[in-house]
Design an enzyme around this catalytic site. Sequence first.
Site, PDB file in Angstrom:
ATOM      1  N   TYR B 101      -8.783   9.287 -10.586  1.00  0.00           N
ATOM      2  CA  TYR B 101      -9.704   8.153 -10.689  1.00  0.00           C
ATOM      3  C   TYR B 101      -9.764   7.573 -12.094  1.00  0.00           C
ATOM      4  O   TYR B 101      -9.942   6.376 -12.274  1.00  0.00           O
ATOM      5  CB  TYR B 101     -11.108   8.560 -10.224  1.00  0.00           C
ATOM      6  CG  TYR B 101     -11.286   8.381  -8.741  1.00  0.00           C
ATOM      7  CD1 TYR B 101     -11.816   9.387  -7.954  1.00  0.00           C
ATOM      8  CD2 TYR B 101     -10.896   7.201  -8.119  1.00  0.00           C
ATOM      9  CE1 TYR B 101     -11.973   9.223  -6.600  1.00  0.00           C
ATOM     10  CE2 TYR B 101     -11.043   7.025  -6.760  1.00  0.00           C
ATOM     11  CZ  TYR B 101     -11.581   8.041  -6.001  1.00  0.00           C
ATOM     12  OH  TYR B 101     -11.727   7.877  -4.659  1.00  0.00           O
ATOM     13  N   GLU B 187     -15.748  24.442  11.636  1.00  0.00           N
ATOM     14  CA  GLU B 187     -14.758  23.397  11.380  1.00  0.00           C
ATOM     15  C   GLU B 187     -15.415  22.073  10.989  1.00  0.00           C
ATOM     16  O   GLU B 187     -14.987  21.405  10.055  1.00  0.00           O
ATOM     17  CB  GLU B 187     -13.898  23.181  12.633  1.00  0.00           C
ATOM     18  CG  GLU B 187     -12.963  21.977  12.540  1.00  0.00           C
ATOM     19  CD  GLU B 187     -12.260  21.648  13.844  1.00  0.00           C
ATOM     20  OE1 GLU B 187     -12.239  22.499  14.758  1.00  0.00           O
ATOM     21  OE2 GLU B 187     -11.729  20.532  13.962  1.00  0.00           O
ATOM     22  N   ASP B 243     -12.903  23.772  17.178  1.00  0.00           N
ATOM     23  CA  ASP B 243     -12.737  23.167  18.501  1.00  0.00           C
ATOM     24  C   ASP B 243     -11.643  23.879  19.289  1.00  0.00           C
ATOM     25  O   ASP B 243     -10.745  24.495  18.712  1.00  0.00           O
ATOM     26  CB  ASP B 243     -12.330  21.697  18.369  1.00  0.00           C
ATOM     27  CG  ASP B 243     -13.459  20.809  17.889  1.00  0.00           C
ATOM     28  OD1 ASP B 243     -13.171  19.652  17.530  1.00  0.00           O
ATOM     29  OD2 ASP B 243     -14.613  21.266  17.881  1.00  0.00           O
TER      30      ASP B 243
END
Lengths: 318, 385
Positions: B101, B187, B243
């Site tokens: 940045y 997750e 998941d």
Amino acid sequence: MSKQYLTTHTVDNAHTTDIFALATTSKAILSASGSSTLHIYDTTDPTFPLKQSISNAHKLGCHHICASRNGRVAASAGFGGEVKLWSYNQDSGEWSQDGEVSTSATKPGEAWALALSEDGSYLAATTNDGRINVWDTTKEGKPKIQDYETGTPGSGSFGMSVDLSMDGKFTASGHQNGAIYIFNNDTGRIAFSLSGLAKPVRAVAFSPGSTRLAAAGDAGIIAIYDMKHGEHVSNLTGHASWITTLDWSDSGEYLLSGAMDGKAKVWSVERSTCVATHSETDKALWAARWLPKTGRSEMFCTAGANRSISFYREATGN
Amino acid sequence: MPQPTSLNHPINQPLDTVARSPGFTTPIPTTHTTADVITKIETLLGRVLDDIANKNELCIDVVAESRSSSAIKFAQIILILQLSHDAHVANEILTKRHIYYQHQELFGTQRRADDLVDRLALTLGSSRDDLHIVAASKGLVAGALKVTLQDESIVDASVPETGVIIPPARTIQRLDTSTLRWVLVVEKDAVFRSLCSSRYWQTSLCGNGLLVTAKGYPDDLTCAFLRLLLDKDQRLPMMVLVDFDPDGVNIFRCYKYGSSRQNSLGATGVHWLGIKSRHILNLRGAASPRSQQNAMPSTAITSTNCADPVAYLTFRDRRLAKGTLGRLDTPGDDDPQAFELRKELQVMLMLGTKAEIEWLDEAGNLATWLDTEIAQFLHGNVVHP
């Protein structure tokens, strides 16, 4: 009137992991699982002994296996995307690899469900984008001879099931979106587009006389279609979970189905009724197959997540 | 002998004069490798200065890359070396994010900056941490844990409602895990926040716990933090909840076996709580003490009575599942978890469906499900007295 089937034998721990597919011939059962090994069990012996094991057949496991009606050719598809052909040596009584069909290894699911023609000359397989490929297994290099499309190229619904009619005229496919297609192998065009299931179609099977198609899947219903006009002629209802597998008896009188809740059912097609229900397990059944009728009694076998193969014999009550 | 080239790419700024905005670095102690890395960087920079003085061609060989003749790339490398050197001397840490940045025009993309940092680390025979450059943390932690940093300040993970940013492992002096009975790595950020807002780490029937999320695939800082926890207490039960889909299995695989950067948590350190096929295929909740609160019984996803919409595998899912199966296939491997992961991927492909963690929540109460699953897991393992 119901039928009685007795559990006659169970091969416990037939595989080290879930069994995903069975193929039957007049002498044997070929079984495939998540392991890399294919097993062959002898059905001419009432104890169904293990007759042959083929190690490293499919490195990442095998999800589909089928055999020609004449029992001389088999084909299997692995999770790695490879499709292998096997031939039966009548002298040695053993199966050996007879080459591979060329599928695009960069497209997993390029070969998912498999079906062989009556004499094993043709092999059909479904693909990730809903096409059905057909190869000629008798020619050098086993060339692909058909590439049936079910949508605009690349956009068809995943092909979950496939069957070739015994008379060689039709190819049937079942898809994730509930669609069922019948292709005319002589003209190479779609003959019928069948509706009625609306959910994934995990099994399609032509009757032995090629006049009917049975289709089933997540709707829990077996739909029967007439192949003369593509009409939906009846529904067989009673399963409470996804139907994974279908098989017609030799006479075409009875239909065998297996489901995710471990239940196997025998149906009278003529009367549209369930005549027997068996559940050796409450785990998923991935395969259910009639054994070719060699004696007075009809027999079938089932396999799935419990890793055993269970055999049922019709009780002759008369 | 090539002709000496004119100075086409002079260094715009002399060494040691790059200005930095205050507060972007964290003071850390000197480690035994600091002097080595400083020496290596100074040797490398010294060689560059000599080349300039002698009007030689300027070049720095970087591992796994052909000799760079690009002026921009050269400037990029010099800048990274300079920033790393300054961070070392000042005993501070930079983040890769900050490097990019502050000098976006020079690097163009974050990925290019990251790649050069990694290549330079290899060139110097060091890890990236040894360059005092770390990935920005995206991990969050909440629960029964107090972290004492090297500067003696304390981060109490039990206080903020939405968890605290995971501090870099090298800034941590001490971890107080005395009241901790389990660690659950989640997750998804949304699930993490939901569990935080209900203070599940405190209300759980399994005792006080710690909730962690890396918001998707594990990053190095989160893995280093989890390794610290395991180093402190090897018996601390650490579970991962992802998941039921190929990404979920792959995320757990990365936690357990490491990804390309070898940040594995080790063969025994971390376990897969779910979602597994049995969680969506079987009726649930009957055994749970809280099941009485549920108005409706749970339904298997494969039941024809299941009204929940089903998500199907995509082409990308299938490709990822096949790739992950390949990575998990080790001949002679008797690792029971690798075996289970392979089986679950195969069943997932057979089913053709996937399910999100939120599916459990909708079908019942996620806390109820977690209580049951964590208790079962703890029962099969050594539990703290």
